[in-house]
Scaffold this active site. Sequence first.
Site, PDB file in Angstrom:
ATOM      1  N   HIS A   1      37.095  26.748  32.482  1.00 14.49           N
ATOM      2  CA  HIS A   1      35.838  27.471  32.706  1.00 14.49           C
ATOM      3  C   HIS A   1      34.746  26.927  31.806  1.00 14.49           C
ATOM      4  O   HIS A   1      35.012  26.437  30.704  1.00 14.49           O
ATOM      5  CB  HIS A   1      36.006  28.957  32.374  1.00 14.49           C
TER       6      HIS A   1
ATOM      7  N   ALA B   1      39.644  36.087  40.212  1.00 10.84           N
ATOM      8  CA  ALA B   1      39.448  37.526  39.993  1.00 10.84           C
ATOM      9  C   ALA B   1      37.940  37.733  39.924  1.00 10.84           C
ATOM     10  O   ALA B   1      37.234  36.911  39.339  1.00 10.84           O
ATOM     11  CB  ALA B   1      40.098  37.927  38.681  1.00 10.84           C
TER      12      ALA B   1
ATOM     13  N   SER C   1      42.626  34.062  37.378  1.00 14.17           N
ATOM     14  CA  SER C   1      43.191  34.929  36.319  1.00 14.17           C
ATOM     15  C   SER C   1      44.243  35.874  36.884  1.00 14.17           C
ATOM     16  O   SER C   1      43.953  36.638  37.803  1.00 14.17           O
ATOM     17  CB  SER C   1      42.099  35.803  35.694  1.00 14.17           C
TER      18      SER C   1
ATOM     19  N   TYR D   1      32.729  28.764  30.175  1.00 14.59           N
ATOM     20  CA  TYR D   1      32.618  29.581  28.943  1.00 14.59           C
ATOM     21  C   TYR D   1      33.591  29.143  27.853  1.00 14.59           C
ATOM     22  O   TYR D   1      33.454  29.546  26.705  1.00 14.59           O
ATOM     23  CB  TYR D   1      32.771  31.079  29.251  1.00 14.59           C
ATOM     24  N   GLU D   2      34.584  28.319  28.218  1.00 11.35           N
ATOM     25  CA  GLU D   2      35.487  27.797  27.184  1.00 11.35           C
ATOM     26  C   GLU D   2      34.809  26.680  26.397  1.00 11.35           C
ATOM     27  O   GLU D   2      35.363  26.176  25.425  1.00 11.35           O
ATOM     28  CB  GLU D   2      36.769  27.269  27.824  1.00 11.35           C
TER      29      GLU D   2
ATOM     30  N   HIS E   1      38.578  42.507  30.019  1.00 10.98           N
ATOM     31  CA  HIS E   1      39.557  41.516  30.494  1.00 10.98           C
ATOM     32  C   HIS E   1      40.927  42.152  30.756  1.00 10.98           C
ATOM     33  O   HIS E   1      41.624  41.776  31.696  1.00 10.98           O
ATOM     34  CB  HIS E   1      39.660  40.382  29.470  1.00 10.98           C
TER      35      HIS E   1
ATOM     36  N   ASN F   1      37.721  44.770  39.542  1.00  9.77           N
ATOM     37  CA  ASN F   1      36.924  45.861  38.952  1.00  9.77           C
ATOM     38  C   ASN F   1      35.659  46.008  39.792  1.00  9.77           C
ATOM     39  O   ASN F   1      35.263  45.069  40.477  1.00  9.77           O
ATOM     40  CB  ASN F   1      36.569  45.544  37.487  1.00  9.77           C
TER      41      ASN F   1
ATOM     42  N   MET G   1      33.305  34.041  37.146  1.00 10.84           N
ATOM     43  CA  MET G   1      32.911  32.997  36.194  1.00 10.84           C
ATOM     44  C   MET G   1      33.581  31.666  36.507  1.00 10.84           C
ATOM     45  O   MET G   1      33.839  30.868  35.600  1.00 10.84           O
ATOM     46  CB  MET G   1      33.293  33.432  34.770  1.00 10.84           C
ATOM     47  N   SER G   2      33.888  31.430  37.783  1.00  6.71           N
ATOM     48  CA  SER G   2      34.659  30.205  38.094  1.00  6.71           C
ATOM     49  C   SER G   2      34.394  29.742  39.513  1.00  6.71           C
ATOM     50  O   SER G   2      33.419  30.137  40.140  1.00  6.71           O
ATOM     51  CB  SER G   2      36.159  30.507  37.929  1.00  6.71           C
TER      52      SER G   2
ATOM     53  N   HIS H   1      45.909  32.492  31.777  1.00  2.03           N
ATOM     54  CA  HIS H   1      45.843  31.173  32.434  1.00  2.03           C
ATOM     55  C   HIS H   1      46.874  30.274  31.756  1.00  2.03           C
ATOM     56  O   HIS H   1      46.701  29.883  30.606  1.00  2.03           O
ATOM     57  CB  HIS H   1      44.443  30.555  32.275  1.00  2.03           C
TER      58      HIS H   1
HETATM   59  N1  HPA Z   1      32.227  39.850  36.314  1.00  2.05           N
HETATM   60  C1  HPA Z   1      32.433  38.540  36.115  1.00  2.05           C
HETATM   61  N2  HPA Z   1      33.623  37.982  36.196  1.00  2.05           N
HETATM   62  C2  HPA Z   1      34.664  38.760  36.518  1.00  2.05           C
HETATM   63  C3  HPA Z   1      34.518  40.128  36.750  1.00  2.05           C
HETATM   64  C4  HPA Z   1      33.227  40.703  36.629  1.00  2.05           C
HETATM   65  O1  HPA Z   1      33.014  41.912  36.811  1.00  2.05           O
HETATM   66  N3  HPA Z   1      35.756  40.604  37.050  1.00  2.05           N
HETATM   67  C5  HPA Z   1      36.614  39.565  37.022  1.00  2.05           C
HETATM   68  N4  HPA Z   1      35.957  38.431  36.691  1.00  2.05           N
END
Ligand code: HPA
Length: 294
Positions: free
Chosen positions: A92, A122, A39, A94-95, A263, A249, A225-226, A70
């Site tokens: 992903h 990320a 991302s 989740y898609e 996001h 983050n 998540m990837s 993306h």
């Molecule tokens: N959690 C899950 N996926 C992420 C995060 C997070 O804090 N930051 C970027 N992708």
Amino acid sequence: MEPAAAEGGRYTYEQYKQTADWLLARTEHRPSLAIICGSGLGGLADLVKDPVTFNYTEIPNFPQSTVVGHAGKLVFGTLAAVPCVVMKGRFHMYEGYPLWKVTFPVRVFHLLGAKTLIVTNAAGGLNPDYEVGDVMLIRDHINMPGLAGINPLMGPNDERFGPRFPAISDAYDEQLRALALAVGRELGYGDTLHEGVYCTLGGPNYESIAECRFLQRLGVDAVGMSTVPEVIVARHCGLRVFGFSLVTNKAVLEYGGREKANHAEVLEASQQAARKLEHLVSVLVEHMKAAGLA
Ligand code: HPA
């Protein structure tokens, strides 16, 4: 004629081959290195020289990317004189994609002749020493969906790609990690460059506080998540793998605070620090070539 889909909707060997042949017929580049951008990290694709670009929408059998940040482009060219193919935008779970679809491009890269895969993502920082904008080299992973029985290699095994029961204990190449740490030192990244454990979750929601505390106790340094599905499929077919997480983050570990992951924050942080990670990868590729590792 279109090759027929295999039982259970999975791709057949012929479909991976059809996609690889389609691409090879449309570019003279013969990549030895494949890169998957996370991302907000697609800027790496813009560093590619003599680019030949395909939209995912035009490539036979390719899934389509649905997430903001993306782009959905496959870029062939050279990075530090190394022939490469770069995925700007990944798929992903989740898609709504099954993992055999998420990982489709990896087997295509293998059939294109790639020997090494670099993955970027990320991630949320769980290690208290990590700050937003720091980079973590992935030393190892925890495949949370895998522990729950969701794995890209589930289903009939095609021995042409790899063995039924592949080892995953040495997934992230030791030599490349050592080289990347040396490159990071040379570039003056100091203690903003770490090595740690990445955990993948299904998403799309960010983690609860209890989940973050749980993951921290498991020894997870960064969560996302990837990445892990692609790494498993890459190792299965014998690619050398190397990965980075950009900490976008800090995971929330205390109740009662106001901060929470979102996001927009992830994209903003990745845009700010993306140049750093992109520079690290391109200098690393230069060193890989010099060391005979690319
Ligand atoms: N959690 C899950 N996926 C992420 C995060 C997070 O804090 N930051 C970027 N992708």
